[in-house]
Design an enzyme around this catalytic site. Structure first.
Site, PDB file in Angstrom:
ATOM      1  CD  GLU A 243      -2.908   0.611   2.330  1.00 12.15           C
ATOM      2  OE1 GLU A 243      -3.857   1.628   2.385  1.00 12.15           O
ATOM      3  OE2 GLU A 243      -3.000  -0.117   2.980  1.00 12.15           O
ATOM      4  N   GLY A 273      -8.563   5.434   7.050  1.00 10.35           N
ATOM      5  CA  GLY A 273      -9.434   5.128   8.066  1.00 10.35           C
ATOM      6  C   GLY A 273      -8.691   4.047   9.097  1.00 10.35           C
ATOM      7  N   GLY A 274      -8.227   2.993   8.670  1.00 11.75           N
ATOM      8  CA  GLY A 274      -7.722   1.841   9.383  1.00 11.75           C
ATOM      9  C   GLY A 274      -6.434   1.945   9.591  1.00 11.75           C
ATOM     10  CB  SER A 275      -3.570   1.238   7.773  1.00 14.31           C
ATOM     11  OG  SER A 275      -4.019   1.245   6.457  1.00 14.31           O
ATOM     12  CB  THR A 276      -1.211   6.184   9.048  1.00 12.90           C
ATOM     13  OG1 THR A 276      -0.835   7.360   8.465  1.00 12.90           O
ATOM     14  CG2 THR A 276      -0.316   5.609  10.054  1.00 12.90           C
TER      15      THR A 276
END
Length: 498
Positions: A243, A273-276
């Site tokens: 990603e 929203g769930g990861s960075t």
């Protein structure tokens, strides 16, 4: 020709009821680069997305990934593509036998000139807060030149597929809705040769294997009943490393940096929203040497080898971080517990749904609220989790997008067209929002918490200086800044496309 698209092909996917955004922009972007022939033993490329490695175990413990020195090369036996992608074989006439009488050969028919070809790709980005479809149109005008990315159609809907973990069939219907947009955008005669691909991210990574697979199987059935070309492994979960790397490829391709011999590239900061994710090309060897082994990735692209610093932090995306700040993420007793925070307006009460769970949240009616208390709570979520790269305090240029862009735009730091800000600008705006929650509540009751989290993430998490300049962009050259275009490049490298 197979190597020709090593650089330039990307396709995307997404879906659901609440429409988030739609646009159609012509993007006749021709890179400042002429194609150079690759060596015969090109060992490409980006990480294999077919078997994602989990970032966090079900118990919450981190697991380290072993990153290969060079990412998987393209397989020797390529997958079959629709007939249209294969060249017409040349017919070679044998020389006449010696015993035949001499013949007067007719002049060879003139070779028809190369006619430009148009082809499409569809990539679904199944994120934690919504599903997005990217429909790319490519034009190849010359057989020895790179194809031109002509335009992108983008559409997003909410909620994400992870919200349908108990009802996969309804999740599949959101994909059907987005496929209708693809059918309207792509000419019918091109449907059967247009691949559709879906890559899911943190939303599905946070589910159990059984829940995630139930949703993915439903998407596969929807794809199979569609008129589009469905390649093998068209539906899967993307791991966090890919990603970050693929988002880096997208942004550096769109900004023209991948075509320059100067090796001047830009880093990327993606806040989902769930990861960075954070990804950049280090200027100092010490950055690679001091990084944990799972925080680097090496691959070949455009006759260059890149070794990136990259990492994805699961459960540290903006929505997951809200719940972690409230102490709600992973908690039990959700049917009766109310989670409070000084980051929220005092009189605020609501139910929040994320990952298929519903949480009761509120402000503290008789307590204190404001930036200092909020920063203290947010800091506990970040402390001890993030690795600070050696040279992140230096002069690297970073593009930040997704929720970085959204929150900066909503608070007036930048316009819809994007812009540049310093890290200290997020801090200044966070203080303003937290001390005037009533004013900003109509935009979002979570705005104080979000801006404080972004400030803490940049400073305490990644270690940026207050003076670090960030380029905030939703689109570059009218194409969405996300991993989708890079994923399309990676997808096409596995096929012998002409």
């Amino acid at each position: 020709m197979a190597n020709l698209l090593l650089t330039l092909s990307l396709w995307l996917l997404a879906g659901s009821p609440l429409i988030q955004a739609t646009y159609y922009r012509h993007h006749r972007y021709i890179p400042h680069y002429r194609y150079r022939e690759h060596t015969a033993n090109t060992e490409n490329l980006l990480p294999d997305v077919s078997n994602p490695a989990p970032e966090v175990t079900q118990s919450g413990a981190s697991t380290n990934h072993e990153i290969p020195e060079v990412f998987h090369p393209a397989p020797e036996s390529v997958h079959p593509m629709p007939e249209v992608f294969h060249p017409v074989p040349e017919v070679v006439h044998p020389a006449p036998e010696s015993y035949l009488p001499p013949q007067v050969l007719e002049p060879a028919a003139p070779v028809p000139p190369f006619t430009s070809r148009v082809f499409y790709g569809v990539m679904f980005d199944a994120g934690s807060t919504g599903t997005r479809i990217h429909i790319y149109k490519f034009i190849q005008k010359d057989p020895v030149e790179l194809p031109v990315l002509d335009s992108e159609m983008y559409h997003a809907i909410k909620p994400g597929l992870s919200e349908y973990k108990y009802n996969p069939e309804e999740g599949g219907n959101t994909i059907r809705q987005l496929l209708k947009i693809a059918k309207k955008t792509i000419p019918e005669e091109d449907w059967k040769r247009t691949p559709v691909v879906l890559r899911a991210t943190a939303g599905l990574r946070l589910l159990t294997d059984e829940q995630a697979e139930g949703i993915l199987n439903e998407v596969r059935e929807v794809f199979e009943e569609s008129p589009f070309y469905v390649p093998s492994n068209s539906v899967s979960i993307m791991n966090g490393i890919n990603e970050g790397v693929l988002a880096w490829v997208t942004v550096n391709f769109l900004t023209g940096h991948l075509y320059s011999n100067t090796r001047r590239t830009v880093g990327i900061l993606d806040l989902g929203g769930g990861s960075t994710q954070i990804t950049f090309l280090p200027k100092s060897k010490k950055t690679i040497e001091t990084a944990p082994p799972s925080y680097t990735a090496r691959f070949n692209l455009f006759n260059n080898t890149y070794e990136l610093y990259t990492h994805s932090y699961l459960k540290n995306g903006l929505i997951a971080a809200r719940l972690a700040t409230l102490g709600a993420l992973g908690a039990d007793g959700l049917d009766w517990k109310v989670f409070t925070s000084p980051c929220l307006p005092k009189k605020y009460k609501a139910e929040v749904t994320f990952g298929g769970y519903t949480y009761k949240v509120s402000g503290i009616p008789d307590g204190y609220a404001g930036y200092k208390l909020c920063y203290y709570e947010v800091q506990r979520v970040i402390k001890g989790i993030f690795h600070q790269p050696y040279e992140v305090k230096g002069t690297n240029v970073f593009y930040a997008f997704s929720h970085y862009f959204d929150r900066a735009n909503e608070t007036g730091l930048i316009s819809e067209r994007g812009g540049t800000v310093e890290v200290r600008d997020f801090k200044k705006k966070a203080k303003e929002v937290c001390n005037k929650m009533t004013k900003y509540r109509p935009i979002s009751p979570f705005l104080c918490m979000d801006m404080t989290y972004i400030t803490c993430l940049l400073k305490e998490g990644f270690g940026f200086k207050d003076s670090t300049v960030l380029h905030l962009a939703k689109k570059v050259n009218n194409v969405e800044t996300s991993w989708a275009l890079g994923a399309t490049f990676d997808f096409f490298r596995n096929f012998n496309i002409h």
